[in-house]
Enzyme design. Structure first.
Site, PDB file in Angstrom:
ATOM      1  N   ASP A   1       0.906  -1.139   0.000  1.00 55.35           N
ATOM      2  CA  ASP A   1       0.000   0.000   0.000  1.00 55.35           C
ATOM      3  C   ASP A   1       0.947   1.190   0.000  1.00 55.35           C
ATOM      4  O   ASP A   1       1.562   1.489   1.015  1.00 55.35           O
ATOM      5  CB  ASP A   1      -0.879   0.012   1.259  1.00 55.35           C
ATOM      6  CG  ASP A   1      -1.868   1.163   1.214  1.00 55.35           C
ATOM      7  OD1 ASP A   1      -1.459   2.285   0.853  1.00 55.35           O
ATOM      8  OD2 ASP A   1      -3.046   0.950   1.527  1.00 55.35           O
ATOM      9  N   HIS A   2       1.078   1.841  -1.148  1.00 57.22           N
ATOM     10  CA  HIS A   2       2.193   2.787  -1.254  1.00 57.22           C
ATOM     11  C   HIS A   2       2.043   3.972  -0.280  1.00 57.22           C
ATOM     12  O   HIS A   2       3.017   4.659   0.001  1.00 57.22           O
ATOM     13  CB  HIS A   2       2.427   3.232  -2.703  1.00 57.22           C
ATOM     14  CG  HIS A   2       1.446   4.225  -3.228  1.00 57.22           C
ATOM     15  ND1 HIS A   2       0.217   3.879  -3.699  1.00 57.22           N
ATOM     16  CD2 HIS A   2       1.523   5.570  -3.366  1.00 57.22           C
ATOM     17  CE1 HIS A   2      -0.426   4.954  -4.103  1.00 57.22           C
ATOM     18  NE2 HIS A   2       0.353   6.006  -3.915  1.00 57.22           N
TER      19      HIS A   2
ATOM     20  N   HIS B   1      -5.716   2.886   1.127  1.00 58.11           N
ATOM     21  CA  HIS B   1      -4.931   4.042   1.564  1.00 58.11           C
ATOM     22  C   HIS B   1      -5.549   4.766   2.768  1.00 58.11           C
ATOM     23  O   HIS B   1      -4.881   4.992   3.771  1.00 58.11           O
ATOM     24  CB  HIS B   1      -4.756   5.046   0.422  1.00 58.11           C
ATOM     25  CG  HIS B   1      -4.201   4.435  -0.839  1.00 58.11           C
ATOM     26  ND1 HIS B   1      -3.291   3.429  -0.827  1.00 58.11           N
ATOM     27  CD2 HIS B   1      -4.429   4.717  -2.149  1.00 58.11           C
ATOM     28  CE1 HIS B   1      -2.972   3.099  -2.076  1.00 58.11           C
ATOM     29  NE2 HIS B   1      -3.656   3.866  -2.892  1.00 58.11           N
TER      30      HIS B   1
HETATM   31  C1  BG6 Z   1      -3.541   4.534  -6.427  1.00 59.27           C
HETATM   32  C2  BG6 Z   1      -4.910   4.613  -7.035  1.00 59.27           C
HETATM   33  O1  BG6 Z   1      -3.469   3.463  -5.530  1.00 59.27           O
HETATM   34  O2  BG6 Z   1      -3.293   5.740  -5.711  1.00 59.27           O
HETATM   35  C3  BG6 Z   1      -5.005   5.801  -7.956  1.00 59.27           C
HETATM   36  O3  BG6 Z   1      -5.148   3.418  -7.775  1.00 59.27           O
HETATM   37  C4  BG6 Z   1      -4.652   7.063  -7.226  1.00 59.27           C
HETATM   38  O4  BG6 Z   1      -6.310   5.920  -8.503  1.00 59.27           O
HETATM   39  C5  BG6 Z   1      -3.310   6.898  -6.529  1.00 59.27           C
HETATM   40  O5  BG6 Z   1      -4.571   8.114  -8.173  1.00 59.27           O
HETATM   41  C6  BG6 Z   1      -3.015   8.095  -5.640  1.00 59.27           C
HETATM   42  O6  BG6 Z   1      -1.707   7.996  -5.173  1.00 59.27           O
HETATM   43  P1  BG6 Z   1      -0.892   9.307  -4.776  1.00 59.27           P
HETATM   44  O7  BG6 Z   1       0.387   8.770  -4.238  1.00 59.27           O
HETATM   45  O8  BG6 Z   1      -0.728  10.091  -6.026  1.00 59.27           O
HETATM   46  O9  BG6 Z   1      -1.722  10.008  -3.763  1.00 59.27           O
END
Ligand code: BG6
Ligand code: NDP
Length: 535
Positions: free
Chosen positions: A219-220, A282
């Site tokens: 989960d980045h 997230h």
């Molecule tokens: C991803 C989603 O996990 O996270 C995307 O699939 C979203 O739809 C993205 O745009 C958002 O990541 P960040 O790091 O740009 O907030």
């Protein structure tokens, strides 16, 4: 600075004076990383650029190889060239250093194959053995599944059949004599499952081949510096934890707003929607770090045990008042950064009658002693006016008004934790306006990462790839966490499905692209006498 004699030479990296005297980073063991889905968007925009930046920062071992795996037939050199272009465009550390790039690219390889073809995995096994022999690697392997989610189970099964990912010895087993056996770890992209049943089935399936200790569900958001700083902020400072509860906190708002639409991912998003795409993973991960009890140690199970308790304590949305708790909508035409933009239904690979939500706002409660009675408001959407991810802690009003006129209230304190962009923390409080009267004005005390540390934070994928190479699962989600969050989210999906099946199911509300969502999202707050903070 640590010296790794095997590391490719590169220009000196300026040491950060604020790190002087702090512990040196750990260096992973030599290893090879196989990226399944190497021709895809994620590999180009995030994974290879992250690996290049890690090399540039000398955080990867000198002996390290990357093997890209996908269906199209291209040579090693053609793949290297593709990756060079990707890193030149997306790496955090740009422009590319030509000498460093040559050394880095020398250990990038490409293997063509189909996930459904067992022979492709035996061919991969031979190729890895070859590469490892040539580079003097000892068999440590990380497999990164940047593939369509529908392939996660079959790739893992094929890895098992080819004996590419043997399980580690059980915990407590006697230590082998000599060098430890090489590791085999698997990073799995999101989404992990589509609902509770599919997430459970996927867990069961992959546990046939892998031990939970080998599984790194990514989960980045957990790789973002500011999300990790939540732990430091709460548990390394004595003054915040005592007010982190229902005695002092009135409510909490968590916003994950994006200005972009679905871009080229309409096909995927149609099956997902904002609740699956952003909230299930997230936002609920951020919420669990925000709300958890202090873990007994900063180790993977201690931290994840506490997060799990929060997810299990989420009160299910009451069926009778569902609309007072959940709002969804879809963006219609509007504008973004001054440009007219199309609506969701006009996006490529999106049905003209789509009912997929691109915005969701929720009110939820955590049934625990700490948070009883404190509402948490979450919202996430695409094509909103501003890109911002933020947690805003709204504290209770001062109990007794000494200043100001009767009937007037002073703005309560707000602690805004800005996850991105402009990473930082701001505390708003009331201050006396200079002058003879006791007038009060809101002021803000701010901390900003950029100005305080003078460095830009690393990309989330850099931190997470490095942690996996180091064998640290703390910032990855465990099987039971994923299932607990799906258990909560799937009930909302079930209710939406029931509503849609009814004759009077009603239309999905829309909001103009570039606005803060539908009026119902504001009503969700005003009904409680509150308002969304303008981030
Ligand atoms: C991803 C989603 O996990 O996270 C995307 O699939 C979203 O739809 C993205 O745009 C958002 O990541 P960040 O790091 O740009 O907030
Ligand atoms: P893409 O569709 O761009 O890439 C998918 C990759 O898988 C391609 O390399 C494709 O190879 C390969 N592939 C597909 N089917 C097969 C098969 N049967 N055999 C061999 N290779 C195959 O997807 P993304 O890169 O966008 O996403 C990858 C994963 O990452 C997904 O799980 C996604 O949900 C997740 N993710 C992506 C994000 C992003 O920003 N892109 C953000 C968060 C998560 P080929 O060239 O042969 O078709």
């Amino acid at each position: 600075m640590r010296e790794d004699p095997a590391a490719p030479s590169s220009p000196p990296v300026m040491p950060n004076p604020l790190r002087e005297g702090l512990a040196e980073e750990r260096l992973p063991e030599p290893a090879v990383m196989v990226i399944f889905g190497a021709s895809g968007d994620l590999a180009h925009r995030k994974l290879l650029p992250a690996l290049y930046s890690l090399t540039r920062d000398r955080l990867l071992p000198g002996r390290f190889a990357i093997v890209g795996f996908a269906r199209k037939a291209i040579s090693d050199d053609a793949f290297r060239e593709e990756m060079r272009a990707a890193c030149a465009e997306f790496a955090r550390r740009r422009p590319l250093d030509p000498d460093l790039w040559s050394a880095f690219a020398r250990n990038i390889f490409y293997q063509q194959g189909e996930y459904e073809d067992p022979a492709a995995f035996f061919a991969l096994k031979d190729r890895l053995a070859d590469i490892e022999r040539t580079l003097g690697l000892h068999g440590n392997r990380v497999f990164y599944l940047a593939t369509p989610p529908s392939s996660f189970a079959s790739v893992i099964r094929s890895l098992g059949q080819a004996e590419l990912a043997p399980k580690p010895p059980p915990p407590g087993a006697p230590k082998p004599v000599g060098a430890p056996p090489p590791f085999a770890r698997v990073i799995i992209e999101k989404p992990f499952g589509h609902d509770l049943e599919s997430a459970r089935a996927l867990n069961l399936d992959i546990h046939e081949t892998l031990d939970e200790r080998q599984i790194y569900r990514i989960d980045h958001y957990l790789g973002k510096e500011t999300v990790q700083n939540l732990l430091v902020f709460r548990f390394a400072n004595g003054i915040f934890e005592p007010v982190w509860n229902n005695r002092f906190v009135d409510h909490v708002q968590i916003t994950g707003a994006e200005t972009v639409g679905v871009e080229a991912r309409g096909g995927y998003f149609e099956q997902a929607g904002s609740l699956r795409d952003m909230v299930q993973n997230h936002l609920l991960q951020v919420l669990s770090l925000f709300a958890m009890e202090p873990p007994i140690a900063f180790d993977p199970d201690a931290v994840r045990d506490e997060k799990l308790k929060v997810l299990k304590a989420l009160r299910f949305i009451p069926a009778s008042d569902f609309e007072q708790y959940v709002v969804r909508a879809q963006y219609a035409t509007g504008s973004s950064a001054g440009q007219a933009v199309r609506g969701y239904r006009q996006e490529p690979n999106v049905s003209a009658t789509s009912t997929t939500e691109t915005f969701v706002a929720l009110k939820l409660f955590i049934d625990s002693w700490r948070w009883a009675g404190v509402p948490f408001y979450l919202r996430s959407g695409k094509r909103l006016p501003k890109r911002v991810t933020e947690i805003a802690v709204h504290f209770k009003e001062a109990p007794h008004l000494l200043f100001g006129r009767r009937g007037e209230s002073i703005k309560p304190n707000v602690l805004a934790i800005r996850i991105q962009p402009d990473e930082g923390i701001a505390l708003n409080f009331g201050s006396k306006l200079p002058g003879p009267a006791m007038e009060i004005a809101p002021v803000s005390m701010e901390f900003r990462y950029g100005s305080s540390f003078g460095v830009e934070p690393p990309e989330a994928y850099e931190r997470l790839i490095l942690d996996c190479l180091l064998g640290d699962t703390t910032l990855f989600t465990r099987a039971d966490e994923v299932e607990a969050s799906w258990a909560w989210v799937s009930r909302i999906h079930r209710r939406w499905a029931e509503d849609a099946a009814r004759q009077d199911g009603g239309e999905l509300p829309t909001y103009a692209a570039g606005s803060w969502g539908p009026p119902a999202a504001d009503k969700l707050m005003t009904a409680d006498g509150r308002a969304w903070r303008l981030p």
